[in-house]
Every structure is written in C-alpha cells, then in structure tokens.
Design an enzyme around this catalytic site. Sequence first.
Site, PDB file in Angstrom:
ATOM      1  N   ARG A 192      56.610  26.149  61.888  1.00 24.84           N
ATOM      2  CA  ARG A 192      56.211  27.408  61.422  1.00 24.84           C
ATOM      3  C   ARG A 192      55.594  26.963  60.022  1.00 24.84           C
ATOM      4  NH1 ARG A 192      57.759  30.863  57.013  1.00 24.84           N
ATOM      5  NH2 ARG A 192      57.050  33.001  57.666  1.00 24.84           N
ATOM      6  N   VAL A 193      54.700  27.479  59.601  1.00 32.00           N
ATOM      7  CA  VAL A 193      54.161  27.584  58.278  1.00 32.00           C
ATOM      8  C   VAL A 193      54.067  29.012  57.795  1.00 32.00           C
ATOM      9  CG1 VAL A 193      52.307  26.654  56.747  1.00 32.00           C
ATOM     10  CG2 VAL A 193      52.924  25.270  58.710  1.00 32.00           C
ATOM     11  N   GLY A 194      54.740  29.175  56.426  1.00 33.47           N
ATOM     12  CA  GLY A 194      54.686  30.663  55.925  1.00 33.47           C
ATOM     13  C   GLY A 194      53.400  30.572  55.078  1.00 33.47           C
ATOM     14  N   ASP A 195      53.605  31.664  54.167  1.00 33.65           N
ATOM     15  CA  ASP A 195      52.307  31.920  53.375  1.00 33.65           C
ATOM     16  C   ASP A 195      52.291  31.261  52.074  1.00 33.65           C
ATOM     17  OD1 ASP A 195      54.813  33.384  52.567  1.00 33.65           O
ATOM     18  OD2 ASP A 195      53.421  34.589  51.222  1.00 33.65           O
ATOM     19  N   THR A 248      62.142  32.586  48.356  1.00 35.49           N
ATOM     20  CA  THR A 248      61.079  31.770  47.966  1.00 35.49           C
ATOM     21  C   THR A 248      61.302  31.758  46.460  1.00 35.49           C
ATOM     22  OG1 THR A 248      59.419  32.318  49.830  1.00 35.49           O
ATOM     23  CG2 THR A 248      58.667  31.792  47.917  1.00 35.49           C
ATOM     24  N   THR A 293      56.449  36.502  47.815  1.00 35.40           N
ATOM     25  CA  THR A 293      57.611  36.285  48.745  1.00 35.40           C
ATOM     26  C   THR A 293      57.694  37.375  49.488  1.00 35.40           C
ATOM     27  OG1 THR A 293      59.947  36.281  48.582  1.00 35.40           O
ATOM     28  CG2 THR A 293      58.658  37.503  46.889  1.00 35.40           C
ATOM     29  N   GLY A 294      58.232  36.953  50.749  1.00 37.39           N
ATOM     30  CA  GLY A 294      58.307  38.027  51.770  1.00 37.39           C
ATOM     31  C   GLY A 294      57.968  37.566  53.273  1.00 37.39           C
TER      32      GLY A 294
HETATM   33  N1  ASP Z   1      57.143  33.944  52.093  1.00 36.43           N
HETATM   34  C1  ASP Z   1      58.333  33.167  52.732  1.00 36.43           C
HETATM   35  C2  ASP Z   1      57.659  32.448  53.904  1.00 36.43           C
HETATM   36  O1  ASP Z   1      57.369  33.325  54.826  1.00 36.43           O
HETATM   37  C3  ASP Z   1      59.681  33.630  52.845  1.00 36.43           C
HETATM   38  C4  ASP Z   1      60.189  34.403  51.581  1.00 36.43           C
HETATM   39  O2  ASP Z   1      59.422  34.478  50.623  1.00 36.43           O
HETATM   40  O3  ASP Z   1      61.022  35.284  51.929  1.00 36.43           O
HETATM   41  O4  ASP Z   1      58.087  31.348  54.416  1.00 36.43           O
END
Ligand code: ASP
Length: 308
Positions: A203-206, A175, A226-227
């Site tokens: 799918r929707v992330g954070d 990210t 990120t994560g």
């Molecule tokens: N946080 C991002 C998501 O879950 C992915 C990432 O940062 O690795 O979409």
Amino acid sequence: MTPVIALHGGAGTILRHKMTPELEGEYHAALRACLQAGLDVLRANGSALDAVTASVMALEDDPLFNAGRGAVFTTDATHEMDAAVMEGASRRAGAISGICGPRHPVLAARAVMERTEHVLLSGEGARHFVKGAGLEMMPADWFGTEARRKALRAEMERRERGEADDGDPARKHGTVGAVALDAQGHLAAATSTGGMTAKMPGRVGDSPIIGAGTWADDETVAISATGHGEYFIRWAVGHEIDARMRWAGQDLQTAAGGVVEELGRIGGSGGLVAVDRLGNICLPFNSPGMYRAWCGRDGQIRTSIFAD
Ligand code: ASP
C-alpha cells in the site's frame, strides 16, 4: 523576506484523556527541537529545501513520531516507508515508497530528486538505488518500537474480533513533514511516514504522491499533509489547495482550511501544514489533534498538539 517554517508530527495524536503531562512535555520538547533544526538552517541563510530536510531528519530520528525510527508496522509486521521532497522554485520533486533501510527516508527522496531523472522510486529498485547512493542504512529492527508493536497487535486483534474502529488516531496514524519559505522567497516541502498501522504490504499513502501529501510551488504554497492517505490522494489535496489559490484567488486560510474541512465531512481525517509565498502559515486539521510547531514572521517558536 523573513524566513518562516512549520512542521507536523502527524495527526495521530494520543487522545487528550490518555495523554500524561510528562509525555505531553516530551512531545512539545521534541517538536521544538525538530523545528529549531530547520530554523537554524534558514537563519544561516540556507535554503527552504535544506531547512525542511533538516527538520524532517530530526523528526525521523525521534521514535515518538511515525517516520524513520518509530515507523508503524504493516500487517506482515514489516516497515514500508514513504517520503517526498519538493522545491517550489522549479517544481523539482523526488519521492520514495515502500522502503525499509535508509535511516532517513527523506534523504532517499532527495537523492531521487537530485541524482536521477525520475520523481518516484519504489520497492526493491528504490532500495538498490539508495544503497548505491551511499545513504546510511539501518537493519529493519532498528526502526521498530514497542509502542508500534503494541499498536499493530491491538489493531489485528480488533479486526479478528470484527469490532468497529474505536477511532483512536494514535493507534493508526502519524507522519512527519515540514514546509518553509527562505530569505530568497523560495518554498519547499518534505514529508516522511511509516504509513498507517496494519496497512497491506504494498500500500502506498499520500505522502510520496506529489500533489497529494506533498506540494510546493513558489507562486502559491508549500504543503505537507498527514492523515488517512487514501482520501488525501483522491482529493489531490496539495494541488487542490494550490488551484484554489491560483485560479480562484482564495487566500491560504480559505483554501487549505476549506479542503481539510471538506475531507473531514467525508471521513478523511487528518490535517496539514502550509506556508504561502508571503510567509503566511496555516495548520488546519479535522482530527482531535495534530502535533505541530511553527515559527512565523514574528520569529517566535510555537508548539501545539490539540485543537486549542
Ligand atoms: N498520511 C499517511 C498515510 O496515509 C499516514 C498519516 O499521516 O497518518 O500513509
């Protein structure tokens, strides 16, 4: 107020034993250049919002990072990108989710904030809006890279074999994001991502969830995370850090470091970049590394990848 800025290129770092000196050098140079893009805006007396937008645009254009060009693939081998911006003065925010088309998803998020009465647009409606807003559009294959295709193949094969996850963050994560405090004392945050490799379509992330992966309030803090997005949503990470500072009187390090550590304990790998209203910077992560760059009140640009 001395302006400050920090950015991340994701917690999906290549593991140290797989990193070559050449590639490591490339990452450091890219992080520095992307930070400089935002810093130039701040030093010309520009706003925090313009600065984080400039840095995230530079990160989106760099295929090393999972956002814009270089975005990861869904299980259907498509791209579904998420992005958000937020400004701390007014808590105005804009976000976009599940979109493939705009070269700069962060500009799409900003257009939602500035040109609609909504906060979050998704899917077909979002794409329609973005096209109408006159943003630069790119064909789907422009976003994909061989490295991301390989990562998708490896992940799908692992699942077919029924093997456990090998814990290599570079295969799954990434990210980009930036946070800044400008000379007027305003905070802003921006985040952009392709999401997680082999995510389910839809799918929707954070990242586009205000209060989870993206947050800014001039009274407290600006955050870009990120994560593993599902954990960051469930822990309302951005807002949780704000609340600990606002209501419990915690300083930035205690609040942001504490939340990231707690997430690590329950399997929510990742990290974030944060800057508070005084210009303190905090870059906590519980993953093996996090691509990051920052320029604090001393005016020095620094870049780092691993825990040291
Ligand atoms: N946080 C991002 C998501 O879950 C992915 C990432 O940062 O690795 O979409």
